[in-house]
Design a protein around this motif. Structure first.
Motif, PDB file in Angstrom:
ATOM      1  N   PRO A   2       0.824  -1.199   0.000  1.00  0.00           N
ATOM      2  CA  PRO A   2       0.000   0.000   0.000  1.00  0.00           C
ATOM      3  C   PRO A   2       0.860   1.253   0.000  1.00  0.00           C
ATOM      4  O   PRO A   2       1.855   1.329   0.699  1.00  0.00           O
ATOM      5  N   ASN A   3       0.481   2.219  -0.807  1.00  0.00           N
ATOM      6  CA  ASN A   3       1.210   3.496  -0.898  1.00  0.00           C
ATOM      7  C   ASN A   3       2.688   3.308  -1.229  1.00  0.00           C
ATOM      8  O   ASN A   3       3.511   4.130  -0.842  1.00  0.00           O
ATOM      9  N   GLY A   4       3.038   2.236  -1.900  1.00  0.00           N
ATOM     10  CA  GLY A   4       4.424   1.994  -2.274  1.00  0.00           C
ATOM     11  C   GLY A   4       5.308   1.563  -1.119  1.00  0.00           C
ATOM     12  O   GLY A   4       6.489   1.331  -1.296  1.00  0.00           O
ATOM     13  N   GLN A   5       4.742   1.443   0.073  1.00  0.00           N
ATOM     14  CA  GLN A   5       5.505   1.016   1.240  1.00  0.00           C
ATOM     15  C   GLN A   5       5.472  -0.506   1.356  1.00  0.00           C
ATOM     16  O   GLN A   5       4.439  -1.113   1.092  1.00  0.00           O
ATOM     17  N   PRO A   6       6.594  -1.105   1.777  1.00  0.00           N
ATOM     18  CA  PRO A   6       6.559  -2.558   1.973  1.00  0.00           C
ATOM     19  C   PRO A   6       5.580  -2.914   3.100  1.00  0.00           C
ATOM     20  O   PRO A   6       5.432  -2.164   4.056  1.00  0.00           O
ATOM     21  N   GLU A   7       4.928  -4.020   2.930  1.00  0.00           N
ATOM     22  CA  GLU A   7       4.000  -4.501   3.952  1.00  0.00           C
ATOM     23  C   GLU A   7       4.799  -4.919   5.191  1.00  0.00           C
ATOM     24  O   GLU A   7       5.881  -5.486   5.086  1.00  0.00           O
ATOM     25  N   THR A   8       4.260  -4.662   6.368  1.00  0.00           N
ATOM     26  CA  THR A   8       4.891  -5.089   7.609  1.00  0.00           C
ATOM     27  C   THR A   8       4.083  -6.231   8.198  1.00  0.00           C
ATOM     28  O   THR A   8       2.874  -6.111   8.379  1.00  0.00           O
ATOM     29  N   LEU A   9       4.747  -7.331   8.454  1.00  0.00           N
ATOM     30  CA  LEU A   9       4.132  -8.501   9.068  1.00  0.00           C
ATOM     31  C   LEU A   9       4.725  -8.672  10.466  1.00  0.00           C
ATOM     32  O   LEU A   9       5.902  -8.382  10.679  1.00  0.00           O
ATOM     33  N   THR A  10       3.913  -9.153  11.386  1.00  0.00           N
ATOM     34  CA  THR A  10       4.350  -9.327  12.768  1.00  0.00           C
ATOM     35  C   THR A  10       4.590 -10.799  13.055  1.00  0.00           C
ATOM     36  O   THR A  10       3.740 -11.648  12.755  1.00  0.00           O
ATOM     37  N   LEU A  11       5.737 -11.092  13.642  1.00  0.00           N
ATOM     38  CA  LEU A  11       6.108 -12.454  14.040  1.00  0.00           C
ATOM     39  C   LEU A  11       5.971 -12.579  15.549  1.00  0.00           C
ATOM     40  O   LEU A  11       6.654 -11.884  16.295  1.00  0.00           O
ATOM     41  N   ASP A  12       5.069 -13.448  15.974  1.00  0.00           N
ATOM     42  CA  ASP A  12       4.865 -13.731  17.390  1.00  0.00           C
ATOM     43  C   ASP A  12       5.301 -15.172  17.632  1.00  0.00           C
ATOM     44  O   ASP A  12       5.362 -15.983  16.710  1.00  0.00           O
ATOM     45  N   ARG A  13       5.587 -15.470  18.865  1.00  0.00           N
ATOM     46  CA  ARG A  13       5.991 -16.830  19.252  1.00  0.00           C
ATOM     47  C   ARG A  13       5.061 -17.288  20.356  1.00  0.00           C
ATOM     48  O   ARG A  13       4.890 -16.598  21.349  1.00  0.00           O
ATOM     49  N   VAL A  14       4.447 -18.467  20.140  1.00  0.00           N
ATOM     50  CA  VAL A  14       3.461 -18.985  21.079  1.00  0.00           C
ATOM     51  C   VAL A  14       3.916 -20.371  21.523  1.00  0.00           C
ATOM     52  O   VAL A  14       4.197 -21.240  20.694  1.00  0.00           O
ATOM     53  N   SER A  15       3.954 -20.593  22.840  1.00  0.00           N
ATOM     54  CA  SER A  15       4.342 -21.897  23.383  1.00  0.00           C
ATOM     55  C   SER A  15       3.208 -22.897  23.208  1.00  0.00           C
ATOM     56  O   SER A  15       2.035 -22.556  23.415  1.00  0.00           O
ATOM     57  N   THR A  16       3.567 -24.121  22.820  1.00  0.00           N
ATOM     58  CA  THR A  16       2.592 -25.201  22.688  1.00  0.00           C
ATOM     59  C   THR A  16       3.202 -26.469  23.280  1.00  0.00           C
ATOM     60  O   THR A  16       4.416 -26.526  23.501  1.00  0.00           O
ATOM     61  N   PRO A  17       2.402 -27.501  23.505  1.00  0.00           N
ATOM     62  CA  PRO A  17       2.930 -28.762  24.041  1.00  0.00           C
ATOM     63  C   PRO A  17       3.929 -29.459  23.110  1.00  0.00           C
ATOM     64  O   PRO A  17       4.660 -30.338  23.556  1.00  0.00           O
ATOM     65  N   VAL A  18       3.948 -29.083  21.825  1.00  0.00           N
ATOM     66  CA  VAL A  18       4.884 -29.713  20.880  1.00  0.00           C
ATOM     67  C   VAL A  18       5.914 -28.707  20.372  1.00  0.00           C
ATOM     68  O   VAL A  18       6.451 -28.868  19.290  1.00  0.00           O
ATOM     69  N   GLY A  19       6.179 -27.697  21.157  1.00  0.00           N
ATOM     70  CA  GLY A  19       7.190 -26.711  20.798  1.00  0.00           C
ATOM     71  C   GLY A  19       6.574 -25.379  20.418  1.00  0.00           C
ATOM     72  O   GLY A  19       5.371 -25.262  20.174  1.00  0.00           O
ATOM     73  N   GLU A  20       7.439 -24.406  20.396  1.00  0.00           N
ATOM     74  CA  GLU A  20       7.013 -23.044  20.083  1.00  0.00           C
ATOM     75  C   GLU A  20       6.561 -22.936  18.628  1.00  0.00           C
ATOM     76  O   GLU A  20       7.187 -23.502  17.746  1.00  0.00           O
TER      77      GLU A  20
END
Length: 172
Positions: A2-20
């Protein structure tokens, strides 16, 4: 972009019983990627294809998404069903990924059944390749696809995780 700007994506980390798990979301709250820690390089490669030029920044996903992921791993195997996902990909890949989301938790399909579900029964190998290029593990449940003889076949997160996810969903 949008508007020629690169899209920003957010990386979150969530703990689970089989690893993050690595949970990537966009500014509208759509899930753009989900993978297990240890497979971050694979996830980054797939994101580069699906969101070229996007900037990935560490942060926190919207609380509703975090809660859905946590609820799924805590036993509510339908908690992910209504989440909004957004990917690039070809029309064929998107049809395969939509068919994956139509497989109910606790059930599996063979690659042949997956190909038939999208109206291309002879495209078994292509459906398998599309399954492997899915950037949104668990939510787009590629782990629910097994070999024609009922054996567990490859899974990007590892066969032990696939086995756990299927058993987890069978209990749900």
């Amino acid at each position: 972009m949008p508007n020629g700007q690169p899209e920003t994506l957010t990386l979150d980390r969530v703990s689970t019983p089989v690893g993050e798990v690595l949970l990537v979301t966009d500014g509208e709250g759509a899930v753009r990627a989900l993978d297990f820690a240890g497979y971050e390089a694979r996830m980054t490669r797939l994101l580069a294809r699906h969101a070229p030029g996007a900037a990935l920044v560490e942060g926190r996903a919207p609380e509703a998404l975090r809660r859905a992921v946590e609820a799924y791993f805590a036993g509510d195997v339908r908690a992910l069903d209504g989440l909004t996902v957004k990917t690039g990909g070809t029309a064929f890949q998107k049809s395969v990924w939509a068919a994956l989301r139509a497989i109910p938790a606790g059930e599996t399909r063979s690659y042949g059944q997956l190909a038939a579900a999208i109206g291309s029964p002879k495209a078994v190998r292509a459906a398998g390749l599309a399954n492997g290029q899915n950037p949104i593990a668990v939510i787009v449940p590629c782990h629910r696809v097994i070999g024609a003889n009922g054996t567990l076949t490859g899974y990007a997160g590892g066969l032990e995780r696939k086995r756990w996810l299927l058993a987890h969903e069978a209990r749900g």
